[in-house]
Design a protein around this motif. Sequence first.
Motif, PDB file in Angstrom:
ATOM      1  N   VAL A 152       5.857   7.630 -17.516  1.00 13.17           N
ATOM      2  CA  VAL A 152       5.117   7.380 -16.322  1.00 13.17           C
ATOM      3  C   VAL A 152       6.183   7.290 -15.149  1.00 13.17           C
ATOM      4  N   PHE A 153       7.337   6.494 -15.393  1.00 23.81           N
ATOM      5  CA  PHE A 153       8.312   6.654 -14.384  1.00 23.81           C
ATOM      6  C   PHE A 153       8.764   7.684 -13.817  1.00 23.81           C
ATOM      7  N   LEU A 154       9.361   8.684 -15.036  1.00 21.33           N
ATOM      8  CA  LEU A 154       9.996  10.009 -14.755  1.00 21.33           C
ATOM      9  C   LEU A 154       8.830  10.756 -13.962  1.00 21.33           C
ATOM     10  N   GLU A 155       7.764  10.834 -14.267  1.00 28.08           N
ATOM     11  CA  GLU A 155       6.617  11.552 -13.575  1.00 28.08           C
ATOM     12  C   GLU A 155       6.459  11.170 -12.060  1.00 28.08           C
ATOM     13  N   ALA A 156       6.771  10.061 -12.064  1.00 29.72           N
ATOM     14  CA  ALA A 156       6.543   9.385 -10.594  1.00 29.72           C
ATOM     15  C   ALA A 156       7.674   9.863  -9.575  1.00 29.72           C
ATOM     16  N   PHE A 157       8.846   9.824 -10.283  1.00 24.99           N
ATOM     17  CA  PHE A 157      10.007  10.097  -9.642  1.00 24.99           C
ATOM     18  C   PHE A 157       9.976  11.697  -9.070  1.00 24.99           C
ATOM     19  N   GLY A 158       9.255  12.450  -9.750  1.00 25.77           N
ATOM     20  CA  GLY A 158       8.991  13.941  -9.177  1.00 25.77           C
ATOM     21  C   GLY A 158       8.327  13.875  -8.124  1.00 25.77           C
ATOM     22  N   SER A 159       7.603  13.104  -7.622  1.00 32.05           N
ATOM     23  CA  SER A 159       6.890  13.291  -6.279  1.00 32.05           C
ATOM     24  C   SER A 159       7.528  12.120  -5.134  1.00 32.05           C
ATOM     25  N   ALA A 160       8.536  11.523  -5.575  1.00 27.70           N
ATOM     26  CA  ALA A 160       9.047  10.568  -4.784  1.00 27.70           C
ATOM     27  C   ALA A 160       9.508  11.122  -3.627  1.00 27.70           C
ATOM     28  N   GLU A 161       9.813  10.303  -2.409  1.00 31.20           N
ATOM     29  CA  GLU A 161      10.479  10.565  -1.187  1.00 31.20           C
ATOM     30  C   GLU A 161      11.856   9.528  -1.093  1.00 31.20           C
ATOM     31  N   PRO A 162      12.573   9.867  -0.429  1.00 33.27           N
ATOM     32  CA  PRO A 162      13.853   9.348  -0.133  1.00 33.27           C
ATOM     33  C   PRO A 162      13.255   7.751   0.415  1.00 33.27           C
ATOM     34  N   GLY A 163      13.691   6.657  -0.284  1.00 33.81           N
ATOM     35  CA  GLY A 163      13.329   5.367   0.235  1.00 33.81           C
ATOM     36  C   GLY A 163      12.220   4.763  -0.294  1.00 33.81           C
ATOM     37  N   ASP A 164      11.445   5.432  -1.180  1.00 31.04           N
ATOM     38  CA  ASP A 164      10.322   5.038  -1.597  1.00 31.04           C
ATOM     39  C   ASP A 164      10.755   3.996  -2.707  1.00 31.04           C
ATOM     40  N   VAL A 165       9.882   2.908  -2.930  1.00 30.49           N
ATOM     41  CA  VAL A 165      10.034   1.596  -3.963  1.00 30.49           C
ATOM     42  C   VAL A 165       9.040   1.868  -4.896  1.00 30.49           C
ATOM     43  N   LEU A 166       9.677   2.069  -6.182  1.00 30.49           N
ATOM     44  CA  LEU A 166       8.650   2.065  -7.420  1.00 30.49           C
ATOM     45  C   LEU A 166       8.115   0.746  -7.772  1.00 30.49           C
ATOM     46  N   VAL A 167       6.872   0.705  -7.650  1.00 26.65           N
ATOM     47  CA  VAL A 167       5.936  -0.569  -8.023  1.00 26.65           C
ATOM     48  C   VAL A 167       5.294  -0.174  -9.473  1.00 26.65           C
ATOM     49  N   VAL A 168       5.725  -0.997 -10.132  1.00 22.62           N
ATOM     50  CA  VAL A 168       5.429  -0.985 -11.590  1.00 22.62           C
ATOM     51  C   VAL A 168       4.323  -1.969 -12.066  1.00 22.62           C
ATOM     52  N   ASP A 169       3.289  -1.481 -12.573  1.00 27.68           N
ATOM     53  CA  ASP A 169       2.128  -2.564 -12.876  1.00 27.68           C
ATOM     54  C   ASP A 169       2.186  -2.630 -14.413  1.00 27.68           C
ATOM     55  N   ASN A 170       2.773  -3.644 -14.975  1.00 29.70           N
ATOM     56  CA  ASN A 170       2.572  -3.841 -16.447  1.00 29.70           C
ATOM     57  C   ASN A 170       1.741  -4.893 -16.798  1.00 29.70           C
ATOM     58  N   ASN A 171       0.764  -5.416 -15.839  1.00 31.21           N
ATOM     59  CA  ASN A 171      -0.321  -6.419 -16.077  1.00 31.21           C
ATOM     60  C   ASN A 171       0.117  -7.601 -16.176  1.00 31.21           C
ATOM     61  N   ALA A 172       1.611  -7.979 -15.668  1.00 30.82           N
ATOM     62  CA  ALA A 172       2.185  -9.132 -15.736  1.00 30.82           C
ATOM     63  C   ALA A 172       2.504  -9.594 -17.298  1.00 30.82           C
ATOM     64  N   ARG A 173       2.601  -8.638 -18.216  1.00 27.39           N
ATOM     65  CA  ARG A 173       2.758  -9.051 -19.878  1.00 27.39           C
ATOM     66  C   ARG A 173       4.090  -9.793 -19.897  1.00 27.39           C
ATOM     67  N   ARG A 174       4.049 -10.869 -20.698  1.00 23.80           N
ATOM     68  CA  ARG A 174       5.202 -11.502 -20.986  1.00 23.80           C
ATOM     69  C   ARG A 174       5.789 -11.206 -22.477  1.00 23.80           C
ATOM     70  N   ASP A 175       5.189 -10.114 -23.110  1.00 23.94           N
ATOM     71  CA  ASP A 175       5.785  -9.943 -24.490  1.00 23.94           C
ATOM     72  C   ASP A 175       6.327  -8.756 -24.568  1.00 23.94           C
ATOM     73  N   GLU A 176       7.080  -8.093 -23.261  1.00 23.76           N
ATOM     74  CA  GLU A 176       7.861  -7.133 -23.634  1.00 23.76           C
ATOM     75  C   GLU A 176       8.506  -6.816 -22.295  1.00 23.76           C
ATOM     76  N   ALA A 177       9.494  -6.114 -22.114  1.00 22.23           N
ATOM     77  CA  ALA A 177      10.197  -5.629 -21.002  1.00 22.23           C
ATOM     78  C   ALA A 177       9.781  -4.298 -20.822  1.00 22.23           C
ATOM     79  N   CYS A 178       9.411  -3.827 -19.695  1.00 19.48           N
ATOM     80  CA  CYS A 178       8.859  -2.466 -19.175  1.00 19.48           C
ATOM     81  C   CYS A 178       9.992  -1.678 -18.385  1.00 19.48           C
ATOM     82  N   VAL A 179      11.119  -2.191 -17.996  1.00 18.01           N
ATOM     83  CA  VAL A 179      12.080  -1.543 -17.161  1.00 18.01           C
ATOM     84  C   VAL A 179      13.327  -2.060 -17.408  1.00 18.01           C
TER      85      VAL A 179
END
Length: 230
Positions: A55-82
Motif C-alpha cells: 500500500v505504501f509503494l502504491e501511494a508513492f506512485g502518486s506522490a508529489e515532492p514534499g508530500d508526507v506519508l500518513v500511515v493509518d495502522n489503527n494505533a496497533r501496539r502488537d506490530e510495527a508497520c513501518v
Amino acid sequence: MGALLKRFGNLTTPHVADACLRAGIEVRTASLQAVTPGRIAGRVLPARHVGSVDVFLEAFGSAEPGDVLVVDNNARRDEACVGDLVVLEAQAAGISGLVVWGLHRDTVDIRAIGLPVYSLGAMPTGPLRLDPLPDNALESATVGEWTVTQADVVLGDEDGVIFVPADRVDELFDLAESIQATERKQADLIRSGTTLREQVRFDAYLAARKERPSLTFREHLRGVGGAIEE
C-alpha cells in the motif's frame, strides 16, 4: 512544499494550534514522538496499512515532492508497520517525512537515513497478519480521532503533529506569526522584570470576575491584547 517547511520553520505546532482556535478551525492534533529529529510540513499522502508494504509503494506512485506519508495502522501496539526500507523508499520518492499512527521498527537504520519520522513508538515485530485491502485505502487516513486526506497539510515538531486544511495554511501561518510575536514580547518583558500577571492585568481580571462571574480569562485577554490560551 519547500516554502511551506521554510515558513513553518520559524513557528511551532502550538502556535499553529492557537491560530486554529482563533480562526475557528477545528484543532486536529496527535501526540506522536519524533523517531528522527526534524520538522515536517507537507501535503498529506494517506495510506491505510493492512499488513503489507504494498500500500505504501502504491501511494508513492502518486506522490508529489514534499508530500508526507500518513500511515493509518489503527494505533496497533502488537506490530510495527513501518521499517527502514519503507522510509528509504519514501525518501527516494521525494516524500519529506512520515507520520505513523502505529509503531515503527529499525530505529537505528531509520535515524541513519535521516528522514523525519513520527510514530507512537517502536517494536521489533513486523506484521504477522494480512487483512483485505479496502478500496479507499489511499483516500484517507485516521490519526487519533481525525480523518485526513490530500486536502490537508500535516505539520510536525517536538510537540507532536497537527493537521490543517491546505487551503487555509497561509491564513493560519499569519495568525501563528502574530501570536508568536506577542508571546515573544511577553517573554522579554518577564525577563526584564514585568511579570505576566502585570502584563495581562490579572488583578483587574479577578476584580472584574467578582462583578461578572461569567467573565472568562480568554475574554479578558482579548481586551488587553494578550495571546496566551489562544
